[in-house]
Design an enzyme around this catalytic site. Structure first.
Site, PDB file in Angstrom:
ATOM      1  N   CYS A   6       0.834  -1.208   0.000  1.00 19.75           N
ATOM      2  CA  CYS A   6       0.000   0.000   0.000  1.00 19.75           C
ATOM      3  C   CYS A   6       0.867   1.255   0.000  1.00 19.75           C
ATOM      4  CB  CYS A   6      -0.930   0.008   1.209  1.00 19.75           C
ATOM      5  SG  CYS A   6      -2.052  -1.399   1.251  1.00 19.75           S
ATOM      6  N   ASP A  66     -20.182  12.580 -15.206  1.00 19.68           N
ATOM      7  CA  ASP A  66     -21.617  12.423 -14.910  1.00 19.68           C
ATOM      8  C   ASP A  66     -21.863  11.408 -13.796  1.00 19.68           C
ATOM      9  OD1 ASP A  66     -22.351  14.239 -16.881  1.00 19.68           O
ATOM     10  OD2 ASP A  66     -22.322  12.681 -18.432  1.00 19.68           O
TER      11      ASP A  66
HETATM   12  C1  BEZ Z   1       0.523  -4.686   1.787  1.00 15.92           C
HETATM   13  O1  BEZ Z   1       0.145  -3.563   1.510  1.00 15.92           O
HETATM   14  O2  BEZ Z   1       1.698  -5.015   1.693  1.00 15.92           O
HETATM   15  C2  BEZ Z   1      -0.467  -5.735   2.223  1.00 15.92           C
HETATM   16  C3  BEZ Z   1      -1.582  -5.357   2.946  1.00 15.92           C
HETATM   17  C4  BEZ Z   1      -2.481  -6.335   3.359  1.00 15.92           C
HETATM   18  C5  BEZ Z   1      -2.267  -7.662   3.015  1.00 15.92           C
HETATM   19  C6  BEZ Z   1      -1.165  -8.008   2.255  1.00 15.92           C
HETATM   20  C7  BEZ Z   1      -0.254  -7.049   1.848  1.00 15.92           C
END
Ligand code: BEZ
Length: 210
Positions: A45, A130
């Site tokens: 993430c 829209d």
């Molecule tokens: C990650 O962002 O590395 C991750 C987050 C949740 C589960 C697996 C990977």
């Protein structure tokens, strides 16, 4: 009820790192890329949000605003944000929705119980000015997305909204496109430049927007 292409993107109000928003008011007149990530302080993430921050100008050139979501709290989002800048070199420059009660995640079907826990999977919605859903994708938690692909899809959506063409496999902006199968080759020759009939149903033409 699950969401489908062409549906109106459901509206909601939510707390974000940029304050409380009404989603439709926030995106008024713009395209939006609305994406979920599983959790703050996680490695994939962190890389995804940094890459998206780096592409902010590319999204803005396409009149597209970016907004992320996870089920973490505002305090967690704010605590994690500096790591994104530190690790990727791109400071967070778009809002992250805090959805600890999972209201928005459930509205957009971003929680898939088979994927381990009650956090969101990696969903992406591309929504037009829209408020219609034009693209959806879902990746598992273990696989980071390619945000250049999201830009490529927006290029295709914006081109095909204005012209009777489709974009072929691996197409990128500026490359040749395909005349609508509903159009005869004769019509295609009148409307587009450089028509190449490979098959009666497959006619490459120059990008009409170029
Ligand atoms: C990650 O962002 O590395 C991750 C987050 C949740 C589960 C697996 C990977």
């Amino acid at each position: 009820m699950s969401l489908r292409l062409g549906d109106e993107a459901p509206n909601f109000t939510a707390d974000t790192t940029d304050g409380k928003i009404d989603f439709h008011e926030w995106k008024a007149g713009s395209w939006a890329v609305f994406f979920s990530h599983p959790a703050d302080f996680t490695p994939v993430c962190t890389t995804e949000l940094g890459r998206t921050a780096a592409l902010k100008d590319a999204f803005a050139e396409r009149n597209a605003k970016i907004i992320a979501l996870s089920v973490d709290s505002i305090d967690d989002h704010r605590g994690w944000a500096p790591d994104i800048g530190e690790v990727t070199g791109s400071e967070l420059n778009f809002p992250i929705i805090a959805d600890p009660d999972r209201t928005v995640s459930e509205l957009y079907d971003m929680i898939h119980p088979g994927e381990g826990d009650t956090s969101t999977v990696r969903s992406v919605f591309v929504i037009d000015p829209d408020n219609k859903i034009k693209m959806m994708l879902t990746y598992p938690k273990s696989t980071g997305r390619n945000f250049d692909e999201i830009l490529r899809v927006i290029d295709s959506l914006q081109l095909t909204a204005g012209y009777e063409v489709s974009t072929p496999v691996d197409w990128n902006k500026g490359e040749r496109v395909i005349a609508s199968p509903a159009m005869s080759t004769e019509d295609a020759r009148e409307r587009f430049a450089n028509v190449e009939e490979v098959k009666p149903y497959l006619r490459y033409v120059d990008d009409p927007s170029a």
